[in-house]
Design a protein around this motif. Structure first.
Motif, PDB file in Angstrom:
ATOM      1  N   ARG A   9      12.464   3.775  25.331  1.00 29.14           N
ATOM      2  CA  ARG A   9      12.512   2.202  25.767  1.00 29.14           C
ATOM      3  C   ARG A   9      13.272   1.498  24.671  1.00 29.14           C
ATOM      4  NH1 ARG A   9       9.708  -0.173  29.701  1.00 29.14           N
ATOM      5  NH2 ARG A   9       8.011   1.156  30.920  1.00 29.14           N
ATOM      6  N   ARG A  10      13.016   1.870  23.340  1.00 30.47           N
ATOM      7  CA  ARG A  10      13.958   1.153  22.428  1.00 30.47           C
ATOM      8  C   ARG A  10      15.291   1.466  22.310  1.00 30.47           C
ATOM      9  NH1 ARG A  10      10.867   1.958  16.611  1.00 30.47           N
ATOM     10  NH2 ARG A  10      12.542   0.693  16.239  1.00 30.47           N
ATOM     11  N   THR A  11      15.444   2.762  22.699  1.00 32.85           N
ATOM     12  CA  THR A  11      16.835   3.013  22.770  1.00 32.85           C
ATOM     13  C   THR A  11      17.795   2.582  23.838  1.00 32.85           C
ATOM     14  OG1 THR A  11      16.219   5.187  22.044  1.00 32.85           O
ATOM     15  CG2 THR A  11      18.411   5.390  22.981  1.00 32.85           C
ATOM     16  N   LEU A  12      16.893   2.267  24.923  1.00 30.82           N
ATOM     17  CA  LEU A  12      17.593   1.602  26.267  1.00 30.82           C
ATOM     18  C   LEU A  12      17.628   0.119  26.194  1.00 30.82           C
ATOM     19  CD1 LEU A  12      18.028   2.814  29.142  1.00 30.82           C
ATOM     20  CD2 LEU A  12      15.577   1.960  29.723  1.00 30.82           C
ATOM     21  N   ALA A  51      27.829 -10.228  38.365  1.00 30.90           N
ATOM     22  CA  ALA A  51      27.136 -11.263  37.659  1.00 30.90           C
ATOM     23  C   ALA A  51      25.489 -10.850  38.049  1.00 30.90           C
ATOM     24  CB  ALA A  51      27.361 -12.480  38.166  1.00 30.90           C
ATOM     25  N   ILE A  52      25.330 -10.610  39.265  1.00 30.16           N
ATOM     26  CA  ILE A  52      23.893 -10.446  39.626  1.00 30.16           C
ATOM     27  C   ILE A  52      23.311  -9.129  39.019  1.00 30.16           C
ATOM     28  CG2 ILE A  52      22.256  -9.739  41.572  1.00 30.16           C
ATOM     29  CD1 ILE A  52      24.221 -11.721  43.320  1.00 30.16           C
ATOM     30  N   PHE A  53      24.052  -7.765  38.935  1.00 26.89           N
ATOM     31  CA  PHE A  53      23.508  -6.859  38.225  1.00 26.89           C
ATOM     32  C   PHE A  53      23.392  -6.848  36.972  1.00 26.89           C
ATOM     33  CE2 PHE A  53      24.563  -2.342  37.059  1.00 26.89           C
ATOM     34  CZ  PHE A  53      23.395  -1.995  37.596  1.00 26.89           C
ATOM     35  N   GLY A  54      24.474  -7.550  36.279  1.00 24.23           N
ATOM     36  CA  GLY A  54      24.403  -7.924  34.775  1.00 24.23           C
ATOM     37  C   GLY A  54      23.181  -8.813  34.540  1.00 24.23           C
ATOM     38  N   ALA A  55      22.764  -9.623  35.026  1.00 29.55           N
ATOM     39  CA  ALA A  55      21.438 -10.636  35.151  1.00 29.55           C
ATOM     40  C   ALA A  55      20.304  -9.753  35.200  1.00 29.55           C
ATOM     41  CB  ALA A  55      21.585 -11.775  36.035  1.00 29.55           C
ATOM     42  N   LEU A  56      20.297  -8.764  36.163  1.00 29.18           N
ATOM     43  CA  LEU A  56      19.231  -7.777  36.129  1.00 29.18           C
ATOM     44  C   LEU A  56      19.238  -6.957  34.884  1.00 29.18           C
ATOM     45  CD1 LEU A  56      19.455  -6.661  39.887  1.00 29.18           C
ATOM     46  CD2 LEU A  56      17.523  -8.125  38.782  1.00 29.18           C
ATOM     47  N   LEU A  57      20.327  -6.548  34.418  1.00 29.69           N
ATOM     48  CA  LEU A  57      20.192  -5.451  33.440  1.00 29.69           C
ATOM     49  C   LEU A  57      20.015  -6.351  31.984  1.00 29.69           C
ATOM     50  CD1 LEU A  57      23.586  -3.400  33.601  1.00 29.69           C
ATOM     51  CD2 LEU A  57      21.212  -2.365  33.789  1.00 29.69           C
ATOM     52  N   ILE A  58      20.045  -7.636  31.943  1.00 29.15           N
ATOM     53  CA  ILE A  58      19.720  -8.414  30.770  1.00 29.15           C
ATOM     54  C   ILE A  58      18.153  -8.609  30.929  1.00 29.15           C
ATOM     55  CG2 ILE A  58      19.767 -10.631  29.688  1.00 29.15           C
ATOM     56  CD1 ILE A  58      22.685 -10.488  30.362  1.00 29.15           C
ATOM     57  N   PHE A  63      12.744  -7.196  29.217  1.00 24.13           N
ATOM     58  CA  PHE A  63      11.452  -6.751  29.726  1.00 24.13           C
ATOM     59  C   PHE A  63      10.798  -5.381  28.875  1.00 24.13           C
ATOM     60  CE2 PHE A  63       8.808  -3.623  32.367  1.00 24.13           C
ATOM     61  CZ  PHE A  63       7.848  -4.450  32.462  1.00 24.13           C
ATOM     62  N   ASN A  64      11.770  -4.703  28.594  1.00 26.73           N
ATOM     63  CA  ASN A  64      11.849  -3.602  27.666  1.00 26.73           C
ATOM     64  C   ASN A  64      11.427  -4.011  26.328  1.00 26.73           C
ATOM     65  OD1 ASN A  64      11.785  -1.282  29.285  1.00 26.73           O
ATOM     66  ND2 ASN A  64      14.053  -1.295  29.141  1.00 26.73           N
ATOM     67  N   VAL A  68       7.705  -3.109  24.443  1.00 27.10           N
ATOM     68  CA  VAL A  68       7.941  -2.249  23.270  1.00 27.10           C
ATOM     69  C   VAL A  68       7.050  -3.121  22.001  1.00 27.10           C
ATOM     70  CG1 VAL A  68       9.305  -1.293  21.268  1.00 27.10           C
ATOM     71  CG2 VAL A  68       9.799  -0.834  23.587  1.00 27.10           C
ATOM     72  N   LYS A  69       7.477  -4.450  21.990  1.00 29.84           N
ATOM     73  CA  LYS A  69       6.646  -5.408  21.151  1.00 29.84           C
ATOM     74  C   LYS A  69       5.187  -5.149  21.183  1.00 29.84           C
ATOM     75  CE  LYS A  69       6.229  -9.768  19.670  1.00 29.84           C
ATOM     76  NZ  LYS A  69       4.896 -10.026  19.769  1.00 29.84           N
ATOM     77  N   ASN A  70       4.732  -5.446  22.418  1.00 26.44           N
ATOM     78  CA  ASN A  70       3.206  -5.184  22.970  1.00 26.44           C
ATOM     79  C   ASN A  70       2.766  -3.948  22.484  1.00 26.44           C
ATOM     80  OD1 ASN A  70       3.162  -7.951  23.783  1.00 26.44           O
ATOM     81  ND2 ASN A  70       3.509  -7.261  25.938  1.00 26.44           N
ATOM     82  N   GLU A  71       3.361  -3.079  22.948  1.00 28.26           N
ATOM     83  CA  GLU A  71       2.962  -1.564  22.384  1.00 28.26           C
ATOM     84  C   GLU A  71       2.801  -1.289  20.827  1.00 28.26           C
ATOM     85  OE1 GLU A  71       1.545   0.930  23.984  1.00 28.26           O
ATOM     86  OE2 GLU A  71       1.340  -0.172  25.813  1.00 28.26           O
ATOM     87  N   LEU A  72       3.792  -1.556  20.127  1.00 30.71           N
ATOM     88  CA  LEU A  72       3.812  -1.650  18.693  1.00 30.71           C
ATOM     89  C   LEU A  72       2.863  -2.477  18.110  1.00 30.71           C
ATOM     90  CD1 LEU A  72       7.638  -1.436  17.984  1.00 30.71           C
ATOM     91  CD2 LEU A  72       6.024   0.462  17.957  1.00 30.71           C
ATOM     92  N   ASP A  73       2.533  -3.847  18.925  1.00 32.99           N
ATOM     93  CA  ASP A  73       1.213  -4.605  18.187  1.00 32.99           C
ATOM     94  C   ASP A  73       0.013  -4.064  18.325  1.00 32.99           C
ATOM     95  OD1 ASP A  73       3.242  -6.610  17.384  1.00 32.99           O
ATOM     96  OD2 ASP A  73       3.062  -7.889  18.900  1.00 32.99           O
TER      97      ASP A  73
END
Length: 76
Positions: A9-12, A51-58, A63-64, A68-73
């Motif tokens: 997830r961190r790599t993605l 633009a829609i696909f770009g917004a979904l990727l962002i 979300f990732n 990751v932050k919650n898992e590390l915490d």
């Protein structure tokens, strides 16, 4: 979550954010091109979909980051 899943997830995260921003930038440049430019030969649906696909990727990258932050915490 296992360590390998967190590392994946961190790599993605960076590719999602960069590709999303690039697709949104490509969609924006559609409107600044001259009417005879090659990019303007596409219908309006192509930059809209980009633009829609770009917004979904962002959104996926954000979300990732949160997962990751919650898992590390949770490990602390």
């Amino acid at each position: 979550m296992q360590k390998s899943a967190i590392e994946f997830r961190r790599t993605l995260i960076p590719p999602c954010l960069v590709l999303g921003a690039m697709l949104i930038g490509l969609a924006i440049t559609y409107w600044f091109q001259s009417p005879t430019a090659m990019l303007r030969r596409f219908s309006v649906g192509v930059p809209t979909a980009a633009a829609i696909f770009g917004a979904l990727l962002i959104a996926l990258g954000v979300f990732n980051m949160l997962v990751v932050k919650n898992e590390l915490d949770a490990r602390k």
